[in-house]
Enzyme design. Structure first.
Site, mmCIF file in Angstrom:
data_model
loop_
_atom_site.group_PDB
_atom_site.id
_atom_site.type_symbol
_atom_site.label_atom_id
_atom_site.label_comp_id
_atom_site.label_asym_id
_atom_site.label_seq_id
_atom_site.Cartn_x
_atom_site.Cartn_y
_atom_site.Cartn_z
ATOM 1 C CG ASP A 67 0.083 -4.018 2.839
ATOM 2 O OD1 ASP A 67 0.302 -3.493 1.734
ATOM 3 O OD2 ASP A 67 -0.061 -3.367 3.889
ATOM 4 C CG HIS B 90 -0.384 0.314 2.512
ATOM 5 N ND1 HIS B 90 -0.055 -0.656 3.432
ATOM 6 C CD2 HIS B 90 -0.050 1.495 3.085
ATOM 7 C CE1 HIS B 90 0.441 -0.080 4.512
ATOM 8 N NE2 HIS B 90 0.451 1.228 4.330
ATOM 9 N N GLY C 44 3.545 6.782 7.804
ATOM 10 C CA GLY C 44 4.953 6.922 7.428
ATOM 11 C C GLY C 44 5.808 5.800 7.973
ATOM 12 C CG ASN C 45 6.301 4.391 12.059
ATOM 13 O OD1 ASN C 45 5.763 5.315 12.642
ATOM 14 N ND2 ASN C 45 7.542 4.028 12.298
ATOM 15 C CB SER C 46 3.186 1.976 6.157
ATOM 16 O OG SER C 46 2.011 2.115 6.903
ATOM 17 C CB ILE D 292 -13.010 -19.854 6.261
ATOM 18 C CG1 ILE D 292 -11.789 -18.926 6.116
ATOM 19 C CG2 ILE D 292 -12.921 -21.038 5.318
ATOM 20 C CD1 ILE D 292 -10.467 -19.586 6.431
#
Length: 494
Positions: free
Chosen positions: A169, A139, A240-242, A297
């Site tokens: 991700d 992302h 911003g830590n992503s 599920i």
């Protein structure tokens, strides 16, 4: 004078005698009190200084660790061309309800061309090889036309996407100008213990390299997605830590920071580094190959356990089976509980997607399920999760279908971004509703995601057309729609 002295001596002697007698009485009473406490009228507290549980002391500081690990953390800046929405200012101010003036403005401004503008975003990444390979979140670079990587020494390099996997991700980048770069040591997230000290390093809000500390709060967390086994931490994770690392006290990367819960404090999530290791070989090729069953599920709650008369909450409850899927061909049914696949126990629901994904498509494996209280074994041939080649900035698939006055397009990542759709994994997107058609009459709107027709799950355009034609014969249409955060049924019958 003599008489007075004698009187003083006698008085002092009497005082001493009285003191001795009082002391004896007090001592006796204390012993009686202790006896009374021992008999249970008051608790006795036992103290010991030879406890076998050692005191757990945190590190005095993280200075040496940060100096060692900070150089392999990079800042990622992306740019993308975004089309403005002329109707955005006319959204309902009261939440997700339909704006009563929406159709008026849409009709009035229908021919207004959309302008484009450049949007920038920031994230973080981890250098995993000296020759310039960098791991980050999908992302972070989603929809980007240009990607720039800023190194710890201040230099900025242009990066390209090697591969990406939206399901977990993760994305793999490459800077070609990098030479002998500082690289991270990948640890073992399986050995990570709840309560361990960890550091999160990133670039929140573009302020520069920032370090926060905390502990591992939980493991195996599910937060909404197809493949889930997140580490939870209370180390502060901000925008911003992503894509930045979660580091243990050995200086090893044990996770890639990816998400927070909006409005919550001290709750952040990281993709375990063992998951990164599993998908890296395919990220390097740019194409993800993953096993697939074609089912939905859910976790077994206490209420579901009671209704289905199950003896345990372990396993994965099958809520739906896609028509024509490998699961359907093997005889799996809604309401079955999968407890074992290919000889491996399914203890938690979140385990099953990983087990399936790691099996090579075309492989035939046994699946043990509980159906109506009885254990049965099915033989299932694992299908292939169809994904477009993960090339950078791939174009939207030019496919659409027009039925019942509705034009729909595939549920691709680019189409989802255009219509502002998130966390939806099946269906087709309504791109246009023709005035006077059946779709408009029953209330279908552009941006709706049609997920099923007459209880048949929709996964692509071809299936949508087939199910529409089938429904025409019965002259009855029941649409299951996802609209923003709402889910609703819309019906029409001739």
């Amino acid at each position: 004078m003599s008489l007075k002295s004698d009187s003083k001596i006698i008085g002092a002697s009497v005082a001493v005698l009285i003191g001795i007698i009082a002391g004896v009485i007090v001592t006796a009473n204390l012993h009686l009190l202790k006896k009374s406490m021992a008999d249970g009228s008051a608790p006795i507290v036992y103290a010991t200084n030879n406890s076998k549980v050692p005191a757990q002391n945190g590190p005095s500081n993280f200075v040496a660790l940060i100096k060692k690990d900070k150089p392999f953390v990079v800042n990622i800046r992306t740019t993308q061309q975004v089309k403005s929405n002329p109707f955005q200012m006319y959204r309902n101010p009261f939440g997700n309800q339909e704006n009563p003036f929406g159709n008026f403005f849409k009709n009035f401004f229908n021919n207004v061309p959309r302008s484009t503008y450049t949007e920038e975003s920031l994230g973080s990444g981890v250098i995993i090889s000296k020759n310039g390979y960098i791991i980050t979140n999908d992302h972070v670079i989603k929809g980007a036309s240009k990607i720039y990587v800023k190194l710890y020494n201040g230099s900025t390099l242009k990066a390209r996407v090697i591969g990406k996997d939206p399901q977990v991700d993760l994305a793999l980048l490459k800077v070609d100008d990098g030479n002998n770069l500082p690289s991270a040591v990948l640890g073992n997230s399986r050995e990570t213990q709840i309560g361990e000290w960890v550091l999160a390093i990133g670039n929140p809000f573009g302020l520069g390299w920032t370090v926060t500390n905390g502990i591992v709060s939980a493991k195996g967390r599910a937060i909404g997605g197809p493949y889930e086994d997140f580490l939870q931490t209370n180390a502060a994770i901000n925008p911003g830590n992503s894509g930045g690392p979660l580091i243990n006290m050995k200086g090893q990367v044990i996770g890639i920071n990816t998400a927070i819960i909006k409005g919550a404090q001290g709750i952040g999530f990281s993709v375990p580094v063992n998951v990164v290791k599993e998908v890296l070989p395919e990220l390097e090729t740019g194409k993800i190959t993953r096993g697939w069953l074609g089912i939905e599920i859910q976790k077994i709650s206490p209420a579901l356990k009671k209704v289905f008369k199950l003896k345990t909450s372990r396993g994965a409850l099958v809520s739906s089976v896609l028509q024509g899927s490998p699961a359907a061909k093997a005889g799996l049914k809604s309401g079955d509980v999968i407890i074992r696949l290919d000889g491996k126990k399914v203890k938690e629901m979140s385990q099953l997607p990983w087990l399936v994904g790691n099996i090579k498509p075309g492989t035939k494996v046994p699946m043990e399920v509980i159906r109506h209280g009885k254990r049965i074994t099915l033989m299932i041939t694992i299908g292939s999760w169809k994904s477009p080649r993960n090339t950078f900035n791939n174009k939207t698939q030019k496919v659409s279908a027009k039925k019942l006055g509705i034009i729909v397009v595939p549920l691709t990542s680019q189409n989802m971004q255009e219509y502002g759709i998130q966390n939806v994994h099946r269906g087709v997107i309504v791109s246009k509703v023709i005035p006077g058609g059946i779709g408009q009459k029953i209330g279908i709107m552009p941006g709706d995601v049609i997920q099923s027709i007459n209880h048949k799950v929709i996964s692509n355009i071809k299936q949508y057309v087939s199910d529409i034609n089938r429904a025409k014969k019965s002259k009855q249409f029941l649409f299951y729609i996802r609209r923003g955060n709402m889910k609703l049924y819309l019906a029409y019958s001739k």
